[in-house]
Design a protein around this motif. Structure first.
Motif, PDB file in Angstrom:
ATOM      1  N   TYR A  72      34.227 -30.386  64.301  1.00 23.30           N
ATOM      2  CA  TYR A  72      33.256 -29.374  64.696  1.00 23.30           C
ATOM      3  C   TYR A  72      31.858 -29.785  64.242  1.00 23.30           C
ATOM      4  N   LEU A  73      30.873 -29.239  64.935  1.00 25.55           N
ATOM      5  CA  LEU A  73      29.479 -29.549  64.663  1.00 25.55           C
ATOM      6  C   LEU A  73      28.957 -28.632  63.570  1.00 25.55           C
ATOM      7  N   PHE A  74      28.417 -29.232  62.521  1.00 26.84           N
ATOM      8  CA  PHE A  74      27.788 -28.471  61.447  1.00 26.84           C
ATOM      9  C   PHE A  74      26.300 -28.278  61.737  1.00 26.84           C
ATOM     10  N   ASP A  75      25.623 -29.368  62.147  1.00 24.35           N
ATOM     11  CA  ASP A  75      24.195 -29.265  62.414  1.00 24.35           C
ATOM     12  C   ASP A  75      23.698 -30.516  63.129  1.00 24.35           C
ATOM     13  N   VAL A  76      22.548 -30.386  63.788  1.00 22.27           N
ATOM     14  CA  VAL A  76      21.831 -31.509  64.399  1.00 22.27           C
ATOM     15  C   VAL A  76      20.371 -31.349  64.020  1.00 22.27           C
ATOM     16  N   GLU A  77      19.749 -32.453  63.623  1.00 15.36           N
ATOM     17  CA  GLU A  77      18.313 -32.420  63.382  1.00 15.36           C
ATOM     18  C   GLU A  77      17.676 -33.677  63.935  1.00 15.36           C
ATOM     19  N   PHE A  78      16.466 -33.520  64.437  1.00 14.11           N
ATOM     20  CA  PHE A  78      15.678 -34.634  64.958  1.00 14.11           C
ATOM     21  C   PHE A  78      14.350 -34.574  64.242  1.00 14.11           C
ATOM     22  N   VAL A  79      14.142 -35.506  63.310  1.00 13.90           N
ATOM     23  CA  VAL A  79      12.973 -35.424  62.424  1.00 13.90           C
ATOM     24  C   VAL A  79      12.258 -36.762  62.331  1.00 13.90           C
ATOM     25  N   LYS A  80      10.954 -36.665  62.074  1.00 15.08           N
ATOM     26  CA  LYS A  80      10.156 -37.860  61.845  1.00 15.08           C
ATOM     27  C   LYS A  80       9.923 -37.985  60.348  1.00 15.08           C
ATOM     28  N   GLU A  81      10.279 -39.137  59.811  1.00 15.80           N
ATOM     29  CA  GLU A  81      10.065 -39.430  58.396  1.00 15.80           C
ATOM     30  C   GLU A  81       9.267 -40.722  58.323  1.00 15.80           C
ATOM     31  N   ASN A  82       8.084 -40.629  57.738  1.00 18.33           N
ATOM     32  CA  ASN A  82       7.122 -41.727  57.761  1.00 18.33           C
ATOM     33  C   ASN A  82       6.831 -42.064  59.213  1.00 18.33           C
ATOM     34  N   LYS A  83       7.120 -43.278  59.646  1.00 17.01           N
ATOM     35  CA  LYS A  83       6.817 -43.654  61.033  1.00 17.01           C
ATOM     36  C   LYS A  83       8.052 -43.681  61.928  1.00 17.01           C
TER      37      LYS A  83
END
Length: 157
Positions: free
Chosen positions: A22-33
């Motif tokens: 099962y899916l707990f979470d999804v994130e799409f993030v920018k860290e530094n470049k």
């Protein structure tokens, strides 16, 4: 970036269902470049590294085949477990944690403390009940829900 997250959720759900994950979470993030697409998965009994590799390979293949590309910029795909000390974010996750050892942080002091650990005994609309085992003495503590800032699973030492 919520469009990316929603698209990835739609693509990954059938993969997870096929393998009883099962899916707990999804994130799409920018860290530094750099951009990171992080997909957190779980299953009863816990996720293995092989499970993460399987989902990563299948998800990567499906995303690469989509036209137009739902994520036009370069990114790193990470598939992992939410961890042994995962946050308990909602009522459903709190209910599933009954019987588990948890850490609870409060907005303000209760009995002179802002953090508690113990076995989660029950959850209702008004409070959480912990079997608190600190300093060798056992007591049951009822924590009003409005005082709770965060809760998570914890590892008992």
């Amino acid at each position: 970036m919520s469009n990316v997250v929603e698209t990835v959720k739609q693509v990954v759900e059938p993969i997870l269902e096929e393998h009883s994950f099962y899916l707990f979470d999804v994130e799409f993030v920018k860290e530094n470049k750099s951009w990171y697409l992080r997909v957190y998965i779980d299953k009863k009994g816990g996720i293995t590294i092989d499970d993460c590799v399987l989902v990563s390979d299948e998800l990567s293949e499906k995303l690469d085949a989509m036209d137009p590309d739902p994520i036009p910029q370069a990114y790193f795909l990470e598939v992992s477990s939410p961890g042994a000390e995962r946050p308990l974010r909602n009522d459903e996750e709190l209910q599933q944690a009954v019987g588990e050892y948890v850490h609870v942080s409060l907005y303000q002091n209760l009995n002179g403390q802002k953090t508690f650990e113990g076995t989660l005994q029950s959850v209702d609309d008004e409070s959480l009940t912990l079997q608190n085992d600190q300093w060798g003495k056992q007591d049951t503590l009822e924590i009003p829900r409005q005082l709770i800032a965060k809760s998570r699973l914890a590892i008992q030492f």
